[in-house]
Design a protein around this motif. Structure first.
Motif, short mmCIF file in Angstrom:
data_model
loop_
_atom_site.label_atom_id
_atom_site.label_comp_id
_atom_site.label_asym_id
_atom_site.label_seq_id
_atom_site.Cartn_x
_atom_site.Cartn_y
_atom_site.Cartn_z
N ILE A 353 -13.10 -15.80 5.39
CA ILE A 353 -11.69 -15.91 4.98
C ILE A 353 -11.55 -15.61 3.49
O ILE A 353 -10.64 -14.89 3.06
N ASN A 354 -12.45 -16.15 2.69
CA ASN A 354 -12.39 -15.95 1.25
C ASN A 354 -12.54 -14.48 0.87
O ASN A 354 -11.84 -13.98 -0.01
N ARG A 355 -13.42 -13.76 1.55
CA ARG A 355 -13.63 -12.35 1.24
C ARG A 355 -12.41 -11.51 1.63
O ARG A 355 -12.03 -10.59 0.91
N VAL A 356 -11.78 -11.84 2.75
CA VAL A 356 -10.57 -11.12 3.16
C VAL A 356 -9.45 -11.36 2.15
O VAL A 356 -8.69 -10.44 1.82
N LEU A 357 -9.36 -12.58 1.62
CA LEU A 357 -8.34 -12.86 0.62
C LEU A 357 -8.61 -12.08 -0.68
O LEU A 357 -7.67 -11.65 -1.35
N GLN A 358 -9.86 -11.92 -1.03
CA GLN A 358 -10.20 -11.14 -2.22
C GLN A 358 -9.80 -9.67 -2.07
O GLN A 358 -9.47 -9.00 -3.05
N MET A 359 -9.89 -9.18 -0.84
CA MET A 359 -9.55 -7.77 -0.57
C MET A 359 -8.16 -7.64 0.06
O MET A 359 -7.86 -6.62 0.69
N LYS A 360 -7.31 -8.62 -0.11
CA LYS A 360 -6.03 -8.69 0.59
C LYS A 360 -5.19 -7.43 0.43
O LYS A 360 -4.80 -6.80 1.41
N ASN A 361 -4.90 -7.05 -0.80
CA ASN A 361 -4.00 -5.91 -1.03
C ASN A 361 -4.59 -4.61 -0.49
O ASN A 361 -3.87 -3.78 0.07
N ALA A 362 -5.90 -4.42 -0.67
CA ALA A 362 -6.53 -3.21 -0.15
C ALA A 362 -6.51 -3.18 1.37
O ALA A 362 -6.31 -2.12 1.99
N ILE A 363 -6.68 -4.34 2.01
CA ILE A 363 -6.66 -4.41 3.47
C ILE A 363 -5.26 -4.10 4.01
O ILE A 363 -5.09 -3.34 4.97
N ILE A 364 -4.23 -4.69 3.38
CA ILE A 364 -2.85 -4.43 3.83
C ILE A 364 -2.53 -2.94 3.72
O ILE A 364 -1.98 -2.34 4.66
N SER A 365 -2.88 -2.34 2.61
CA SER A 365 -2.60 -0.92 2.41
C SER A 365 -3.36 -0.06 3.41
O SER A 365 -2.79 0.86 4.04
N THR A 366 -4.64 -0.34 3.60
CA THR A 366 -5.47 0.48 4.49
C THR A 366 -5.02 0.36 5.94
O THR A 366 -4.91 1.37 6.66
N LEU A 367 -4.74 -0.86 6.40
CA LEU A 367 -4.32 -1.04 7.79
C LEU A 367 -2.96 -0.38 8.03
O LEU A 367 -2.71 0.14 9.13
N SER A 368 -2.09 -0.41 7.06
CA SER A 368 -0.79 0.25 7.22
C SER A 368 -0.96 1.75 7.42
O SER A 368 -0.34 2.36 8.29
N ILE A 369 -1.84 2.36 6.61
CA ILE A 369 -2.09 3.80 6.73
C ILE A 369 -2.73 4.12 8.08
O ILE A 369 -2.33 5.06 8.78
N LEU A 370 -3.74 3.33 8.47
CA LEU A 370 -4.46 3.60 9.72
C LEU A 370 -3.57 3.39 10.94
O LEU A 370 -3.61 4.18 11.89
N ASN A 371 -2.76 2.32 10.92
CA ASN A 371 -1.87 2.07 12.07
C ASN A 371 -0.79 3.14 12.17
O ASN A 371 -0.40 3.54 13.28
N THR A 372 -0.28 3.62 11.02
CA THR A 372 0.71 4.71 11.05
C THR A 372 0.09 5.97 11.63
O THR A 372 0.71 6.67 12.44
N SER A 373 -1.14 6.25 11.25
CA SER A 373 -1.84 7.42 11.78
C SER A 373 -2.03 7.29 13.29
O SER A 373 -1.90 8.26 14.03
N ARG A 374 -2.35 6.10 13.76
CA ARG A 374 -2.54 5.89 15.21
C ARG A 374 -1.24 6.13 15.97
O ARG A 374 -1.24 6.71 17.05
N ARG A 375 -0.11 5.65 15.40
CA ARG A 375 1.17 5.84 16.08
C ARG A 375 1.54 7.32 16.15
O ARG A 375 2.09 7.79 17.14
N ASN A 376 1.24 8.05 15.08
CA ASN A 376 1.51 9.49 15.09
C ASN A 376 0.68 10.21 16.13
O ASN A 376 1.09 11.24 16.68
N GLU A 377 -0.49 9.68 16.39
CA GLU A 377 -1.37 10.28 17.40
C GLU A 377 -1.12 9.69 18.78
O GLU A 377 -1.87 9.93 19.71
N GLN A 378 -0.05 8.86 18.89
CA GLN A 378 0.33 8.20 20.14
C GLN A 378 -0.81 7.35 20.70
O GLN A 378 -1.08 7.31 21.89
N ASP A 379 -1.49 6.70 19.76
CA ASP A 379 -2.56 5.77 20.14
C ASP A 379 -1.98 4.36 20.09
O ASP A 379 -1.53 3.89 19.04
N GLU A 380 -1.97 3.67 21.23
CA GLU A 380 -1.34 2.36 21.31
C GLU A 380 -2.19 1.25 20.71
O GLU A 380 -1.70 0.15 20.46
N SER A 381 -3.47 1.48 20.51
CA SER A 381 -4.35 0.43 19.97
C SER A 381 -4.15 0.31 18.46
O SER A 381 -4.27 1.28 17.72
#
Length: 452
Positions: A353-381
């Motif tokens: 938990i502590n490590r995820v909090l240290q990387m919080k902003n980078a994780i939010i940014s990265t997951l947003s980019i990756l999830n947007t890319s998945r939606r564009n590729e019509q990937d539901e996961s």
């Protein structure tokens, strides 16, 4: 036995009188008049795998160009000065020319074997310590680069073979260690034991027993922790069977009347085992902390599961991890690796938990980019993001668990007394929990505090 030139002495330790002890089997042998014939005969008959003499070959380590390392050290001949160059100067004395003209003998260019037996034994022992304590394979003594490294450090030392290491040297040092621990335990007034059992991935059961006591040496008094046994256990894990096995181990080490207490987890069969044996039981405080914190973490299980899924995702996907590192570098965040928790160690959940909090902003940014890319590729996961409320729960949970983490690390020590400060640790934990204002925290964190 002051002057020991024969290398056979490296296989024996000096005892009282005119006797020596074999380092491999412990047999005492008489060495009147410093005769080595008995020792040589013993090694040849009883320990034939142990080489008597380790010879050093001069050209064993070739260098570039095909010449040996020894030949590279040969001095280059110097041209004699011409008569014109020394005209008008004072001629050197004949004795000077005679000394300079003497060529060294060929034997002076070869390395002599180690003549100091104690030095050779010291290097042998350090080699075995390196292999056993650092978990190196026996085959390291056959590695070309390792051989060359030792040759550069000490050309006079010849590495033993892999068979010698496994069949002779390690058993010899093992027997020495057993004798040392027995002598220290014999001088100990009281001993505390810790025991634990586990099952391997191949479904093999083991029980380990460790002795903790005050060891008295010639120059120091220190706390010592020695593993007395790691036992492969085939029988049923009943209290009677485990108690019998534990009693047998205690008798083998002659600790029958010295066991002050046995510390273990709160498993029912272990508690019954100690009760049947008539020993004093003391529950492991670290294990109790683990149970308490696990119970509290169940109140925020949904948040912990989301964090674990995020950590696992970046662990198994190299593409996602590279994107996370790039995002962290853009935000000037140290690109730390995420951590997965282990079910038997609650502090690993804290680290996760502590490590995820240290990387919080980078994780939010990265997951947003990756999830947007998945939606564009019509990937539901998609990987579920933590919302603002869940991030707040994680931050508040870490502040509550800080004291538990510090106490767990403090009591997980073998070189410091950890039993007497338990009352102090308990009071500090209680003080920390009572100092938290329940009106300013999330309901889930309030429930977690009540559970702990």
């Amino acid at each position: 036995m002051s002057s020991k030139k024969s290398q056979v002495w490296t296989h024996f330790s000096e005892e009282t009188g005119n006797k020596v002890k074999c380092l491999y089997c412990g047999q005492l042998l008489s060495v009147k008049n410093k005769s080595t014939s008995t020792l040589i005969r013993h090694i040849k008959l009883k320990h034939p795998t142990q080489p008597m003499i380790r010879h050093m070959v001069a050209d064993e380590h070739p260098v570039e160009g095909g010449s040996s390392a020894v030949s590279q050290q040969l001095p280059q001949p110097r041209e004699a000065p011409s008569t014109s160059s020394i005209s008008g100067t004072k001629q050197p004395q004949a004795s000077t020319f005679s000394r300079a003209s003497k060529n060294p003998t060929i034997t002076s260019y070869f390395h002599k074997p180690l003549t100091i037996i104690s030095k050779q034994k010291e290097i042998d022992r350090q080699l075995i310590c390196m292999i056993t304590k650092e978990y190196h394979p026996f085959s390291i003594v056959e590695d070309k680069e390792f051989k060359h490294l030792l040759y550069l450090l000490n050309p006079n030392y010849k590495l033993p073979t892999r068979k010698t290491v496994s069949k002779s040297m390690i058993p010899a040092i093992y027997n020495e260690t057993i004798d040392l621990v027995k002598r220290r335990l014999d001088r100990a007034f009281a001993v505390c034991l810790t025991t634990d059992g586990w099952t391997s991935r191949t479904n093999d059961s083991f029980y380990s027993v460790t002795a903790h006591y005050i060891a008295e040496t010639e120059n120091n008094i220190l706390l010592s922790s020695d593993l007395l046994g790691c036992i492969y256990y085939r029988e049923r894990h009943t209290a009677e069977n485990i108690s019998s096995k534990l009693r047998e181990l205690i008798d083998d080490w002659q600790l029958t009347n010295k066991v002050a207490a046995i510390i273990s987890d709160n498993a029912a069969n272990i508690k019954a085992t100690i009760r049947i044996g008539g020993w004093r039981f003391w529950g492991c405080f670290a294990h109790s902390l683990n149970l308490v914190t696990r119970s509290g973490l169940n109140e925020i299980k949904e948040v912990v599961d989301k964090i674990k899924n995020i950590s696992s995702y970046f662990k198994r996907s190299s593409h996602a991890y590279s994107q996370l590192k790039a995002s962290a570098e853009r935000m000037d965040i140290p690109p730390l690796k995420l951590i997965n928790d282990v079910a038997t160690r609650w502090n690993s959940t804290y680290d996760m938990i502590n490590r995820v909090l240290q990387m919080k902003n980078a994780i939010i940014s990265t997951l947003s980019i990756l999830n947007t890319s998945r939606r564009n590729e019509q990937d539901e996961s998609e990987i579920d993001q933590l919302d603002n409320e869940e991030w707040l729960i994680a931050e508040q949970a870490i502040k509550v668990l800080d004291i538990f983490y510090l106490v767990t690390m403090a009591i997980s020590s073998e070189k410091h007394v950890s039993a007497s400060p338990i009352i102090f640790y308990y009071k500090q934990i209680t003080k920390h929990l009572n100092s938290i204002n329940l009106d300013t925290i999330m309901p889930q964190i309030e429930n977690m505090i009540k559970k702990t």
